[in-house]
Each structure stands twice: as structure tokens, then as C-alpha cells.
Design a protein around this motif. Sequence first.
Motif, mmCIF file in Angstrom:
data_model
loop_
_atom_site.group_PDB
_atom_site.id
_atom_site.type_symbol
_atom_site.label_atom_id
_atom_site.label_comp_id
_atom_site.label_asym_id
_atom_site.label_seq_id
_atom_site.Cartn_x
_atom_site.Cartn_y
_atom_site.Cartn_z
ATOM 1 N N ILE A 172 0.822 -1.203 0.000
ATOM 2 C CA ILE A 172 0.000 0.000 0.000
ATOM 3 C C ILE A 172 0.859 1.259 0.000
ATOM 4 N N TYR A 173 2.091 1.172 0.520
ATOM 5 C CA TYR A 173 2.966 2.344 0.572
ATOM 6 C C TYR A 173 3.971 2.380 -0.569
ATOM 7 N N THR A 174 4.311 1.224 -1.145
ATOM 8 C CA THR A 174 5.399 1.187 -2.119
ATOM 9 C C THR A 174 4.941 1.048 -3.553
ATOM 10 N N ARG A 175 3.716 0.588 -3.776
ATOM 11 C CA ARG A 175 3.280 0.406 -5.162
ATOM 12 C C ARG A 175 3.049 1.755 -5.815
ATOM 13 N N PRO A 176 3.726 2.045 -6.921
ATOM 14 C CA PRO A 176 3.598 3.360 -7.545
ATOM 15 C C PRO A 176 2.264 3.513 -8.266
ATOM 16 N N LEU A 177 1.762 4.746 -8.304
ATOM 17 C CA LEU A 177 0.549 5.036 -9.046
ATOM 18 C C LEU A 177 0.832 4.951 -10.542
ATOM 19 N N PRO A 178 -0.216 4.664 -11.361
ATOM 20 C CA PRO A 178 -0.003 4.596 -12.814
ATOM 21 C C PRO A 178 0.634 5.856 -13.387
ATOM 22 N N GLU A 179 0.275 7.024 -12.837
ATOM 23 C CA GLU A 179 0.846 8.274 -13.347
ATOM 24 C C GLU A 179 2.362 8.297 -13.179
ATOM 25 N N LYS A 180 2.829 7.776 -12.028
ATOM 26 C CA LYS A 180 4.274 7.766 -11.790
ATOM 27 C C LYS A 180 4.966 6.782 -12.725
ATOM 28 N N VAL A 181 4.352 5.607 -12.910
ATOM 29 C CA VAL A 181 4.956 4.620 -13.804
ATOM 30 C C VAL A 181 5.092 5.195 -15.204
ATOM 31 N N ASN A 182 4.024 5.800 -15.705
ATOM 32 C CA ASN A 182 4.072 6.378 -17.047
ATOM 33 C C ASN A 182 5.106 7.498 -17.131
ATOM 34 N N SER A 183 5.202 8.299 -16.093
ATOM 35 C CA SER A 183 6.163 9.396 -16.089
ATOM 36 C C SER A 183 7.593 8.873 -16.153
ATOM 37 N N VAL A 184 7.906 7.875 -15.322
ATOM 38 C CA VAL A 184 9.266 7.313 -15.319
ATOM 39 C C VAL A 184 9.591 6.680 -16.671
ATOM 40 N N LEU A 185 8.617 5.970 -17.244
ATOM 41 C CA LEU A 185 8.875 5.331 -18.537
ATOM 42 C C LEU A 185 9.029 6.357 -19.645
ATOM 43 N N ARG A 186 8.303 7.476 -19.572
ATOM 44 C CA ARG A 186 8.476 8.526 -20.579
ATOM 45 C C ARG A 186 9.871 9.140 -20.465
ATOM 46 N N ASN A 187 10.351 9.337 -19.231
ATOM 47 C CA ASN A 187 11.705 9.849 -19.048
ATOM 48 C C ASN A 187 12.741 8.868 -19.593
ATOM 49 N N ALA A 188 12.479 7.571 -19.378
ATOM 50 C CA ALA A 188 13.378 6.557 -19.922
ATOM 51 C C ALA A 188 13.365 6.596 -21.438
ATOM 52 N N GLN A 189 12.181 6.813 -22.015
ATOM 53 C CA GLN A 189 12.078 6.904 -23.467
ATOM 54 C C GLN A 189 12.901 8.075 -24.010
ATOM 55 N N GLN A 190 12.889 9.196 -23.289
ATOM 56 C CA GLN A 190 13.679 10.342 -23.736
ATOM 57 C C GLN A 190 15.163 10.021 -23.680
ATOM 58 N N ARG A 191 15.575 9.260 -22.680
ATOM 59 C CA ARG A 191 16.984 8.848 -22.606
ATOM 60 C C ARG A 191 17.338 7.951 -23.782
ATOM 61 N N ILE A 192 16.389 7.153 -24.205
ATOM 62 C CA ILE A 192 16.630 6.307 -25.385
ATOM 63 C C ILE A 192 16.827 7.185 -26.618
ATOM 64 N N VAL A 193 15.955 8.189 -26.763
ATOM 65 C CA VAL A 193 16.077 9.107 -27.901
ATOM 66 C C VAL A 193 17.423 9.815 -27.870
ATOM 67 N N ASP A 194 17.901 10.110 -26.676
ATOM 68 C CA ASP A 194 19.166 10.815 -26.526
ATOM 69 C C ASP A 194 20.384 9.911 -26.696
ATOM 70 N N GLY A 195 20.145 8.628 -26.943
ATOM 71 C CA GLY A 195 21.271 7.739 -27.239
ATOM 72 C C GLY A 195 21.508 6.607 -26.283
ATOM 73 N N ALA A 196 20.712 6.509 -25.223
ATOM 74 C CA ALA A 196 20.894 5.389 -24.295
ATOM 75 C C ALA A 196 20.509 4.082 -24.996
ATOM 76 N N PRO A 197 21.165 2.966 -24.667
ATOM 77 C CA PRO A 197 20.867 1.695 -25.339
ATOM 78 C C PRO A 197 19.474 1.199 -24.976
ATOM 79 N N ILE A 198 18.842 0.506 -25.895
ATOM 80 C CA ILE A 198 17.529 -0.078 -25.664
ATOM 81 C C ILE A 198 17.521 -1.472 -26.247
ATOM 82 N N VAL A 199 16.862 -2.374 -25.579
ATOM 83 C CA VAL A 199 16.854 -3.759 -26.025
ATOM 84 C C VAL A 199 16.059 -3.928 -27.307
ATOM 85 N N ALA A 200 14.964 -3.198 -27.449
ATOM 86 C CA ALA A 200 14.077 -3.401 -28.591
ATOM 87 C C ALA A 200 13.814 -2.085 -29.326
#
Length: 444
Positions: free
Chosen positions: A392-420
Motif C-alpha cells: 500500500i505504501y510502495t506500489r507506484p501510481l499509474p501516473e508515476k509509472v508512465n512518467s518514469v517510462l516517458r523519461n526513460a524513453q527520452q533517454r533512449i532518444v538521446d542515445g541510451a541503449p535499448i533492447v528493442a
Amino acid sequence: AEKNWKPRELLRRFAMTLLTGTMRGDHPEPSRTLMWPSMPLERARGMITHVEHFAEWCQAQHGEDAPLAREDVVLVADTGPGLASLLMWSRLRKVSMLQHLKRAPSSMKRSNARLEVRSGKGKETQRAKHFPPEHAERLLWEGHRRPGMDAEPNDFLRYNIRDIMIALLDGWGSLRRSEGLHLWYSDISEDPTAPGHARVLLAHPGESPMGYVDPLTGTNRTSTRKETLSRLYDLLPRNVVKRGAYHVGWKGMALNDEYHSEVFWIDQQARAAFWVLYQGYMRFVRPAIMERRRKMILESKSSPVGVDHPFLFVSEEINSKTGLPGEPYSQKAYERNHEAAVRRIGLPHGKEYGTSTHGLRHFYGYTLEDLGIPPEIIRAGMHHIDTATPVIYTRPLPEKVNSVLRNAQQRIVDGAPIVAPLGPTTKQELLRLQDFIEHGGPLG
């Protein structure tokens, strides 16, 4: 009464109908006339609790000769007879159905993304194989291209659109190969916060609430998917039917209070691709298959029951048992088509190569791991249930998950490696398919 059932047997059958209802076509005619709908799980739990308490009182008053006295039963989970046995009025601390339902199966008790395979022979822990990243995009646009269809004027018929969509869900949305087959076509919509991108909600096959128009009264109702399937289509949830091509397993995942979970995309281009493909699939592919099914049923003058169903992915082949196209797509058929697509791009197929359907899910986890995404986000993205920490205290809300993944996506665009990686090929195909939707095909 007609069958001279003993009280315990009569109550056992009553208990079963709490969850199944009496209105399905496979019930005996006398019980169908009761028009008893199936009951949501939570409500059934409450009624069962009262009956158990009453049974305990009866046993305290009358001892072992009481008609509701406890008897030893074999617990066979997730089966009709097993469910009925679990409803038997044994003491809560020993064989209670409530205790059974509260206890998560071992397959659901995973506290992190399972990216490793443990050896039982003392060998070092090994990492599970994932789909080779350099071939991921080729799998979509070369592997699932229909042989001999290059001259087809409809772009959506040149590809196996259905299997591309499932591959995107598995590899870029982290679903298990069976989970996407539970989707209804109403589970996909355009995300109002991100136009041009899909929002996919994965619901529990039986317990998720669903609105529908009651065919008997014409009124709007909200019930479970289990009840909606029974009322409108005379079907059971796919995980309940244990045999045949209709069966699809449900391993369990983290769900919210509405018994559903959002699909979290690792790549926003994959999410946009899914929305374009969904539009084309629902316009040019699925309707044609279901219309063919409808005509065959009308021509045979057979019962209209089974003409339609709500499952998104359907088979275009004639089913050997029903003699009809348009049956809900089976897991075995998907695995066969996936293997054919893998071999079409010149790769060996197998778990040891990471080219099985589950290899697609693995590279989702590896992508997040390689990007340094926190474990709780990986767990949420892969829909694992965490029983090792105070959820109940540690499970992230969907908004946070989407936000973190969008930031990760920007890192991919900036050149970070991606598996797929999805690159120019996907961009080019999507532009062409989107153009066909807007200008090249009918809107019906």
C-alpha cells in the motif's frame, strides 16, 4: 427435491450457482427458468460467510449428525467441482473458501521482475533469454508480412496485423503471451492525455466490472465480465474453460480495485503503432471475418447463439469443431504464427535463443533494468504482485509509472541503449498505414 438430494448436496449445488448463475445454455432447463444471474466474487464471499457461520452454529447445536456437518474434501483449485467443495461448510481456519481466495497462488507471489532462471542443481543463477534486439523491428514488419500479398492494395491486409499487435503488447507492453488474448475490443481507446496513442486496459477475465444493455429489459446494467459473457454471448471466461482452443490461462497480476491494470509502454512509438494498427484491424480485418461468420451461421439456419463475441483477436481460419471462422484466437495458433515469423527472418526458434513468445516479454524487463529503472517501477510495468513489502505504501501510481517510462524513453532518444529499438522502418510503415486509414479505405 426431484433428485432426492441430501441437504449437503443441495447446498453444495446452491453454492456453485452463486458464482456461475443458472442462465447459461449448458444448465438443465428447470434451473435456466430461474433466471438466476451469476454473482460477483465479493458479493458471493459475503453470502458464503453467513452460510459458514450458520453451519458452524448448526454443528455446535447438533454435532456431527447435523446436515451441514463438515466433511473432508479434496481441494482442486480453479475447477467447478473444486470450487463447490471449497464452499462446503468447514471451519474457516481449516478449509474455508474465503481463506483460499485470500491466499495468492505461488505463481503470483513474485516480488520482482523475474529476469533470472534458478538452477536446482547448485549451478550459478542464469539470466533468462530475451529476443535479440537487432531483429525486433524485423520481426514486426518482415516476419509478419503475409507471403504472396505484396500486390494487395489494402496495406492492412499485407501484414498479419493481429499478430503484430500481440507482439507489441508482449515485447513493448510486457504482457505474457496469454494475457492479450483475454482483451475485449472495448478495452482499447485513444488516450485522451496523449492523442494518437493507445490506452490499453487489461481486465480480470471474470471479475472486472462491465457495463452492458440487458437483452431482456433493455436497461443499462453493470456487472462482472463473467456475467456479461453469460448474458450476452452464452460464454464463460476463457480461463474458466479448461480444455480446447477457447481456453487461455490467467496467471495473475497486480490489479486495482476495478480488477484491471493499465498496459505500460516502454516505447511511445510502439504505443502509437498499436493505436494505428488497432484502428486498421477494427476497420478492415476483424469486421470482415465476423461478417463471414455471421453469413455462414445464417446460411446454415443454425442457432444465432455464438454469432458474436467481444474478444479482440479472432481467427480467420475455419475452426474444425464449429466449422466457423472468427473464433477467439487461440494461444497455440499465436505461438505457431510467431514461430513462422521468427523463421521467416532467418532466426532459430526456441526458448534457448530467446525467440519464443515469452522472449518478447523478457526484453521489456531487460530494457528497464539496463536503463536503471527502480525495481518498484519494473514490478509495476511487468504487473508483478509484490508480497514482500507493504504494497500500500510502495506500489507506484499509474501516473508515476508512465512518467518514469516517458523519461526513460527520452533517454533512449538521446542515445541510451535499448533492447528493442523501433526505428525508421516503423516510422515509415506507420505513416503509410495512417495515411491509408485517412484517405485510402472506407470508413465503415
